[in-house]
Write an enzyme that holds these catalytic residues in place. Structure first.
Site, mmCIF file in Angstrom:
data_model
loop_
_atom_site.group_PDB
_atom_site.id
_atom_site.type_symbol
_atom_site.label_atom_id
_atom_site.label_comp_id
_atom_site.label_asym_id
_atom_site.label_seq_id
_atom_site.Cartn_x
_atom_site.Cartn_y
_atom_site.Cartn_z
ATOM 1 N N CYS A 128 38.460 50.903 47.056
ATOM 2 C CA CYS A 128 37.359 50.632 46.127
ATOM 3 C C CYS A 128 36.327 49.765 46.837
ATOM 4 O O CYS A 128 36.268 48.581 46.602
ATOM 5 C CB CYS A 128 37.895 49.943 44.861
ATOM 6 N N CYS A 187 47.820 31.418 54.317
ATOM 7 C CA CYS A 187 48.111 32.657 53.585
ATOM 8 C C CYS A 187 47.535 32.609 52.161
ATOM 9 O O CYS A 187 47.650 31.599 51.468
ATOM 10 C CB CYS A 187 49.621 32.870 53.525
ATOM 11 N N CYS A 219 43.513 48.448 56.930
ATOM 12 C CA CYS A 219 42.358 47.524 57.009
ATOM 13 C C CYS A 219 42.493 46.472 58.117
ATOM 14 O O CYS A 219 41.526 46.222 58.838
ATOM 15 C CB CYS A 219 42.132 46.819 55.673
ATOM 16 N N CYS A 238 43.324 40.137 49.560
ATOM 17 C CA CYS A 238 43.331 41.609 49.429
ATOM 18 C C CYS A 238 43.475 41.922 47.940
ATOM 19 O O CYS A 238 44.386 41.425 47.275
ATOM 20 C CB CYS A 238 44.505 42.183 50.230
ATOM 21 N N CYS A 250 46.362 37.341 46.675
ATOM 22 C CA CYS A 250 46.377 38.405 47.688
ATOM 23 C C CYS A 250 47.464 39.432 47.359
ATOM 24 O O CYS A 250 48.621 39.088 47.127
ATOM 25 C CB CYS A 250 46.606 37.832 49.075
ATOM 26 N N CYS A 295 43.160 47.380 46.511
ATOM 27 C CA CYS A 295 42.318 48.447 45.948
ATOM 28 C C CYS A 295 42.737 49.859 46.338
ATOM 29 O O CYS A 295 42.189 50.819 45.800
ATOM 30 C CB CYS A 295 40.852 48.200 46.279
ATOM 31 N N HIS A 350 50.140 43.508 54.603
ATOM 32 C CA HIS A 350 50.942 42.328 54.961
ATOM 33 C C HIS A 350 51.562 42.453 56.358
ATOM 34 O O HIS A 350 51.656 41.465 57.087
ATOM 35 C CB HIS A 350 52.043 42.156 53.914
ATOM 36 N N CYS A 397 48.903 41.576 58.921
ATOM 37 C CA CYS A 397 47.913 40.582 58.490
ATOM 38 C C CYS A 397 47.774 39.486 59.545
ATOM 39 O O CYS A 397 48.769 38.971 60.056
ATOM 40 C CB CYS A 397 48.350 39.969 57.160
ATOM 41 N N CYS A 413 31.559 54.497 46.548
ATOM 42 C CA CYS A 413 32.287 55.414 47.453
ATOM 43 C C CYS A 413 31.327 56.239 48.289
ATOM 44 O O CYS A 413 31.525 56.396 49.498
ATOM 45 C CB CYS A 413 33.211 56.320 46.655
ATOM 46 N N CYS A 444 39.025 55.317 41.915
ATOM 47 C CA CYS A 444 38.713 55.862 40.582
ATOM 48 C C CYS A 444 39.081 57.338 40.533
ATOM 49 O O CYS A 444 39.733 57.796 39.595
ATOM 50 C CB CYS A 444 37.233 55.692 40.258
ATOM 51 N N CYS A 490 30.931 53.216 40.377
ATOM 52 C CA CYS A 490 29.792 52.329 40.632
ATOM 53 C C CYS A 490 28.891 52.915 41.702
ATOM 54 O O CYS A 490 27.849 52.349 42.008
ATOM 55 C CB CYS A 490 30.286 50.951 41.048
ATOM 56 N N CYS A 528 38.294 42.058 54.124
ATOM 57 C CA CYS A 528 38.508 41.067 53.061
ATOM 58 C C CYS A 528 39.165 39.773 53.558
ATOM 59 O O CYS A 528 38.622 38.688 53.373
ATOM 60 C CB CYS A 528 39.333 41.681 51.933
HETATM 61 FE FE1 FSX Z 1 35.399 53.575 41.946
HETATM 62 FE FE2 FSX Z 1 33.570 54.972 43.617
HETATM 63 FE FE3 FSX Z 1 35.311 51.570 43.400
HETATM 64 FE FE4 FSX Z 1 32.927 52.230 42.999
HETATM 65 O O1 FSX Z 1 32.654 56.427 43.484
HETATM 66 S S1 FSX Z 1 36.660 53.354 43.731
HETATM 67 S S2 FSX Z 1 34.348 51.603 41.303
HETATM 68 S S3 FSX Z 1 33.716 51.433 44.932
HETATM 69 O O2 FSX Z 1 32.186 53.829 43.493
HETATM 70 O O3 FSX Z 1 34.669 55.240 42.231
#
Ligand code: FSX
Length: 356
Positions: A190, A254, A269, A288, A260, A291, A227, A230, A61, A159, A58, A281
């Site tokens: 992510c 919680c 985090c 959470c 979560c 990700c 956790h 947290c 990153c 990703c 998307c 988050c």
């Molecule tokens: Fe994926 Fe990154 Fe999530 Fe997005 O480049 S880890 S969908 S934040 O952009 O790849």
């Protein structure tokens, strides 16, 4: 407007300074004059060269990386790294983009650090990088080729690390390690926190290596479960689980029953926070999403549903310590085992506890 393509090949001193002033405006480097940029760029050749490619993503990153606050993105670009290619900052497309990339690679004399964000579709036609003589160049082929000469390879984001969200789709998306024989350092998230990206790079520059966990993540940033530290941990211990978003009495309880995944997710985090430690988050009252884990997104969805197979309130009722649960979940995750295994180990522990 400066013609960047031309400048890459024929750069006079005057053109170079003009290029720097354009760059200053482009990146809003308000704190820097264009002469600072010029000075830094002139020194760039001595800085570690970085080539950054993008796959299916998307774009979050790279934007997370641009949001680095300490050091700022301007300090990173000017003082720390020599970013020779980053597709999000390339205005060209198709054949022109490929030519610029080829020229850049030819100019990088020493070994470069290769950063890749986004997943790699095994079905190459779903992600092409550009064109060469009218022929599409698939990202999967380019990454294999560029990786050969790389000093280190970093998969930026979930990703690129494990396939992430695109892995749920039809393109046969995978993480970078799946297509390479060379070791890849994964920086999942992510998106990933900018500190995780910059910190890993700085460690590589200074020490030459980083210690990795089972999923090839730097232990520096991914060695404890969300956790474990947290801020709602005490509510978890008391068995106070939020079940109704509209119940003000349950505020700050919680979020386990609301999906979560912190109990099965490794990241710092809670201590690091995001946006210069302004929020993250759980502080923002969102569960959470897990990700940073290889199981994200496909096996951790739906986002707002309790993680399957770990009936925590049940274990709490029968008095198993939450440390045991965290330990077992982390251990099982580390060797890629399933929830049924976690259940078995916890049952065994209960049995042994009864014997003592
Ligand atoms: Fe994926 Fe990154 Fe999530 Fe997005 O480049 S880890 S969908 S934040 O952009 O790849």
């Amino acid at each position: 407007m400066v013609n960047f393509k031309k400048k890459l090949t024929f750069l006079t001193r005057r053109d170079f300074l003009k290029f720097c002033s354009t760059l200053a405006v482009m990146f809003c480097f308000s704190e820097l004059s264009f002469s600072d940029i010029a000075l830094a760029l002139e020194k760039a050749i001595k800085k570690p060269p970085v080539i950054w490619l993008s796959g299916q993503s998307c774009g979050g990153c790279t934007f997370s990386f641009f949001n680095s606050t300490n050091p700022s993105i301007s300090e990173i670009i000017l003082d720390l790294l020599s970013i020779r290619f980053l597709s999000q900052l390339t205005s060209d497309a198709g054949e022109d983009a490929f030519k610029i990339f080829t020229q850049t690679r030819e100019k990088v004399k020493e070994k470069y650090y290769l950063l890749i964000d986004g997943s790699i579709p095994l079905n190459g036609k779903y992600c092409s990088f550009g064109e060469l003589n009218g022929r599409e160049i698939f990202l999967i082929d380019l990454v294999k080729e560029v990786a050969r000469e790389a000093k280190a390879i970093l998969a930026v984001g979930t990703c690129a690390s494990y396939g992430g969200i695109p892995k749920s789709g039809p393109t046969r998306a995978e993480g970078v390690q799946e297509i390479l024989d060379k070791k890849v350092i994964n920086i999942p998230g992510c998106p990933p926190h900018p500190d995780w990206i910059v910190g890993t790079l700085v460690n590589l520059f200074l020490v030459g290596s980083v210690e990795l966990d089972f999923y090839q993540r730097p232990k520096l940033f991914y060695s404890s479960l969300v956790h474990q530290s947290c801020p709602r941990r005490s509510l978890f211990e008391e068995g106070k689980f939020l079940t109704d978003w509209n119940n003000s009495r349950q505020k700050d309880w919680c979020l386990l029953l609301k999906g979560c995944k912190g109990i099965a997710t490794s990241s710092d985090c809670p201590a690091r926070g995001w946006n210069d430690n302004l929020n993250w988050c759980i502080k923002a009252n969102a569960p959470c999403a897990g990700c940073t884990e290889p199981r994200f997104y496909k096996d951790f969805s739906p986002l707002y549903e309790e993680i399957s197979g770990i009936p925590i309130p049940f274990f709490k009722r029968i008095g198993v310590s939450t440390d045991s649960i965290g330990e077992v979940v982390a251990g099982a995750g580390g060797v890629g085992l399933g929830i049924h295994f976690i259940r078995r180990v916890l049952k065994k522990r209960l049995k042994n506890k009864g014997k003592r």
